[in-house]
Design a protein around this motif. Structure first.
Motif, PDB file in Angstrom:
ATOM      1  N   GLU A   1     -28.740  30.692  23.178  1.00 41.99           N
ATOM      2  CA  GLU A   1     -28.335  31.396  21.963  1.00 41.99           C
ATOM      3  C   GLU A   1     -27.094  32.196  22.342  1.00 41.99           C
ATOM      4  O   GLU A   1     -27.037  32.756  23.443  1.00 41.99           O
ATOM      5  N   ILE A   2     -26.102  32.248  21.462  1.00 44.60           N
ATOM      6  CA  ILE A   2     -24.868  32.937  21.839  1.00 44.60           C
ATOM      7  C   ILE A   2     -24.445  33.970  20.806  1.00 44.60           C
ATOM      8  O   ILE A   2     -24.814  33.901  19.632  1.00 44.60           O
ATOM      9  N   SER A   3     -23.660  34.914  21.285  1.00 41.48           N
ATOM     10  CA  SER A   3     -22.981  35.865  20.418  1.00 41.48           C
ATOM     11  C   SER A   3     -21.662  36.214  21.077  1.00 41.48           C
ATOM     12  O   SER A   3     -21.638  36.691  22.218  1.00 41.48           O
ATOM     13  N   GLN A   4     -20.570  35.931  20.362  1.00 42.08           N
ATOM     14  CA  GLN A   4     -19.237  36.242  20.880  1.00 42.08           C
ATOM     15  C   GLN A   4     -18.814  37.591  20.319  1.00 42.08           C
ATOM     16  O   GLN A   4     -18.688  37.778  19.112  1.00 42.08           O
ATOM     17  N   ILE A   5     -18.597  38.538  21.222  1.00 45.04           N
ATOM     18  CA  ILE A   5     -18.392  39.927  20.824  1.00 45.04           C
ATOM     19  C   ILE A   5     -16.947  40.351  21.083  1.00 45.04           C
ATOM     20  O   ILE A   5     -16.439  40.177  22.199  1.00 45.04           O
TER      21      ILE A   5
END
Length: 259
Positions: A242-246
């Motif tokens: 699962e990813i989140s680009q911050i």
């Protein structure tokens, strides 16, 4: 943005002795890696939420690094604060860092880990690490760090051969040669535990990921741009995470292993 041979060589060539003081001053006053369009807004974040909570050894290391001609390679103070909080939230204990530079992110990690926490830290340049070592020792966290000088891939390949190390890391921070990010990912996905996190730094790469083909970019930015684009595409398509680009610092992509 940690140490890479190509980047260090090019930044050396582009920075003269006469330019260094001015560049350092600009970095300290208004220059920064954040993609926020307003310098005043970024400074507000630093002065309101980051600097008042920054431990003294981190502040000293930040100030020492600001005088280094390659100071833009350091992890920003707001990103260091973010990483420290993240590590506490996931109760990380066994971690890895690929790309150290002078150690701002490393010290942020070491301060966030419990006293028996461990960090396997790798960088091709021990001289830069030694620059920050006095502050790490002053903070009383040097015992948490196992520093290895040299390229990371050979060591990762050795670790992959040991099945006992599979799934043994709670957290990995990658801030090194962008052309090897996918090679790191292929190995790290087995070394980090299910539920663990891999954080890739510089995934917005100076904003160049949306720059037009004819945009005037520095040589090292243009060189690594396609590798960063390839990484971002691959991470978005990887069903194991699962990813989140911050948009903090130069862009950080968090990858939580789901199987």
């Amino acid at each position: 943005m940690a140490s890479t041979a190509v980047q260090q060589t090019e930044m050396k060539a582009e920075t003269t002795k006469a330019e260094e003081p001015a560049k350092v001053a600009r970095h300290q006053e208004v220059g920064h890696k954040s993609l926020l369009q307003s310098d005043a807004l970024y400074q507000y974040i630093l002065e309101t939420s980051v600097y008042p909570r920054e431990p003294e050894p981190l502040k000293e290391l930040r100030e020492v690094t600001a005088k280094h001609p390659w100071n833009l390679m350091t992890t920003s103070a707001d990103e260091g604060q973010f990483l420290g909080l993240l590590l506490k939230l996931i109760n990380a204990k066994n971690t890895m860092e690929i790309g150290v530079y002078t150690g701002y992110s490393l010290l942020s990690t070491a301060l966030a880990l419990p006293d028996d926490g461990k960090i396997l830290a790798m960088d091709i340049n021990r001289e830069n690490y030694d620059l920050g070592l006095p502050m790490i020792e002053k903070a009383g966290v040097a015992h948490k760090i196992d520093f290895r000088e040299g390229p990371a891939l050979p060591l990762l390949d050795q670790m992959i051969q040991n099945e006992e190390l599979h799934g043994s890391f709670d957290f990995v921070f990658v801030d090194a040669d962008k052309d090897n990010y996918l090679n790191y990912h292929k190995r790290l996905i087995d070394l980090v535990k299910v539920g663990g996190v891999i954080a890739y730094d510089n995934t917005l790469w100076n904003g160049s990921v949306v720059a037009p083909p004819d945009a005037p970019l520095r040589k090292y930015v243009r060189y690594y741009r396609d590798f960063v684009l390839e990484l971002n595409k691959a991470l978005a398509a990887d069903p194991r995470i699962e990813i989140s680009q911050i948009p903090v610092g130069d862009g950080v992509t968090l990858c939580r292993r789901v199987y």
